[in-house]
Design an enzyme around this catalytic site. Structure first.
Site, PDB file in Angstrom:
ATOM      1  N   CYS A 109      35.999  46.810  37.842  1.00 17.46           N
ATOM      2  CA  CYS A 109      36.109  45.623  37.008  1.00 17.46           C
ATOM      3  C   CYS A 109      36.975  44.526  37.842  1.00 17.46           C
ATOM      4  O   CYS A 109      36.951  43.591  37.250  1.00 17.46           O
ATOM      5  CB  CYS A 109      36.920  46.058  35.739  1.00 17.46           C
ATOM      6  SG  CYS A 109      36.050  47.446  34.828  1.00 17.46           S
ATOM      7  N   HIS A 243      40.756  39.910  32.514  1.00 22.93           N
ATOM      8  CA  HIS A 243      39.754  40.852  32.319  1.00 22.93           C
ATOM      9  C   HIS A 243      39.655  41.205  30.745  1.00 22.93           C
ATOM     10  O   HIS A 243      40.766  41.421  30.201  1.00 22.93           O
ATOM     11  CB  HIS A 243      40.038  42.081  33.271  1.00 22.93           C
ATOM     12  CG  HIS A 243      39.002  43.219  33.005  1.00 22.93           C
ATOM     13  ND1 HIS A 243      37.844  43.112  32.640  1.00 22.93           N
ATOM     14  CD2 HIS A 243      39.133  44.558  32.774  1.00 22.93           C
ATOM     15  CE1 HIS A 243      37.030  44.138  32.675  1.00 22.93           C
ATOM     16  NE2 HIS A 243      37.885  44.996  32.740  1.00 22.93           N
ATOM     17  N   ASN A 273      33.448  44.732  27.002  1.00 16.75           N
ATOM     18  CA  ASN A 273      34.120  44.834  28.327  1.00 16.75           C
ATOM     19  C   ASN A 273      32.841  44.757  29.209  1.00 16.75           C
ATOM     20  O   ASN A 273      32.273  45.858  29.266  1.00 16.75           O
ATOM     21  CB  ASN A 273      34.999  46.070  28.438  1.00 16.75           C
ATOM     22  CG  ASN A 273      35.471  46.263  29.881  1.00 16.75           C
ATOM     23  OD1 ASN A 273      34.940  45.562  30.929  1.00 16.75           O
ATOM     24  ND2 ASN A 273      36.445  47.093  30.305  1.00 16.75           N
TER      25      ASN A 273
END
Ligand code: ACO
Length: 316
Positions: A109, A243, A273
């Site tokens: 990520c 994030h 996400n």
């Protein structure tokens, strides 16, 4: 380097928490209370990852007033490409009609921060004048849709940024603490008759509570570190673009930095996400609705599989 523009693309299909309750032992209340997620976009039918990435790339190019031939390099961040090869970057290159070198990177990520770091080095070397970063993620293909503790968290998306030489990136810091125990997904095994140790393909595994602790400590450390390097206090930063893994992680960072909620933009409620696509998608949406303006000071921060982390401070 400086970032000229952002673009993004989302799959057409929206999946609500209520839909998940039809085949999982979960509830809208649990998912919202524990994560802040209400719905996510999931790729279906004829949608492809390179198609999504190309759409985001074209939006970024249009916003910068550039053509595919103006780009000297494509870096695509993806945790699992459309194919093992060619690289998703090459598939995107073909779709948009560019001819430049193109390759994939995988920093989980944290991919957008790693791509920024590499873009900065390539631009500074003088070998590249303009570079396209695309973060293209189909996390729905990695998750076990019978595991309520992971599949409710993720969504699919692509975000892109066009970069050229400049001085708006003040600092970028990336790190890795090689460790697969807390968060991993096996690659496919193949069927080599001489190797009986090759693991079967298995879906994503995550130790949620340990990753939560890792995320809060490392994100706060990285954010404070880039502000210290640039000699700035949190009050001097316009937006902290983090994030989008869990609303509670965003709130923990915000509380520690004593900042108002408006300075921590989020799209986790509607996107979930989306791995490395989170940050460029959010910035692209902020450019669209007018929140993102030239001259603003931004701190970006991400964490993910690796375990990797990264943060950057830039004046947009
Ligand atoms: N619905 C209902 N109950 C659930 C669900 C669900 N979807 N998922 C878990 N539960 C249950 C558990 O089974 C557990 O039940 P038990 O107490 O009977 O055993 C209970 O809820 C509490 O589970 P916890 O894991 O303690 O829940 P927590 O509040 O920690 O939330 C979560 C879990 C959302 C995963 C959280 O730990 C988290 O967000 N961690 C960080 C994840 C992250 O940041 N990932 C990003 C890196 S990965 C990547 O980006 C690719």
């Amino acid at each position: 380097m400086k970032i000229l523009s952002f673009g993004h693309a989302l799959p057409k299909r929206t999946v609500t928490n209520a839909e998940l309750t039809q085949f999982l032992d979960t509830s809208d209340e649990w998912i919202q209370a524990h994560t802040g997620i209400e719905s996510r976009h999931i790729m279906t039918g004829k949608e492809t990852l390179s198609g999504l990435g190309a759409k985001a790339a074209k939006m970024a190019l249009d916003r910068a007033g550039l053509k595919p031939e103006d780009i000297d390099y494509i870096l695509c961040s993806t945790t699992r490409g459309e194919m093992t090869f060619p690289a998703t970057a090459c598939l995107i290159q073909a779709r948009i009609g560019a001819t430049c070198p193109s390759l994939d990177i995988n920093a989980g990520c944290t991919g957008f921060l790693y791509a920024m770091d590499m873009a900065d080095a390539l631009l500074e070397s003088g070998r590249v004048n303009r570079l396209l970063i695309v973060c293209a993620e189909q996390v729905s293909r990695l998750t076990d849709w019978t595991d309520r503790s992971t599949c409710v968290l993720f969504g699919d998306a692509a975000g892109a940024a066009v970069c050229e030489r400049g001085d708006s990136l003040k600092t970028v810091r990336v790190s890795a603490e090689g460790d697969a125990k807390l968060l991993h997904a096996w690659a496919s095994g193949g069927n080599c008759p001489f190797d009986d140790r090759i693991p079967e393909e298995q879906p994503l595994y995550m130790n949620g509570q340990e990753i939560f602790k890792f995320a809060v400590t490392r994100s706060c450390r990285d954010i404070e570190s880039v502000m210290e390097i640039c000699d700035l206090t949190p009050d001097a930063v316009d937006y902290f673009v983090l994030h989008q893994a869990n609303r509670r992680i965003l709130d923990a960072a915000r509380t520690r930095l004593k900042q108002p909620v408006e300075k921590f933009p989020r799209n986790i409620a509607t996107h979930g996400n989306t791995s490395s696509a989170c940050i460029p998608v959010l910035l692209s949406e902020m450019a669209e609705d007018g929140r993102l303006q030239r001259g603003q000071t931004l701190v970006l921060s991400a964490f993910g599989a690796g375990l990797t982390t990264g943060a950057a401070l830039l004046q947009y």
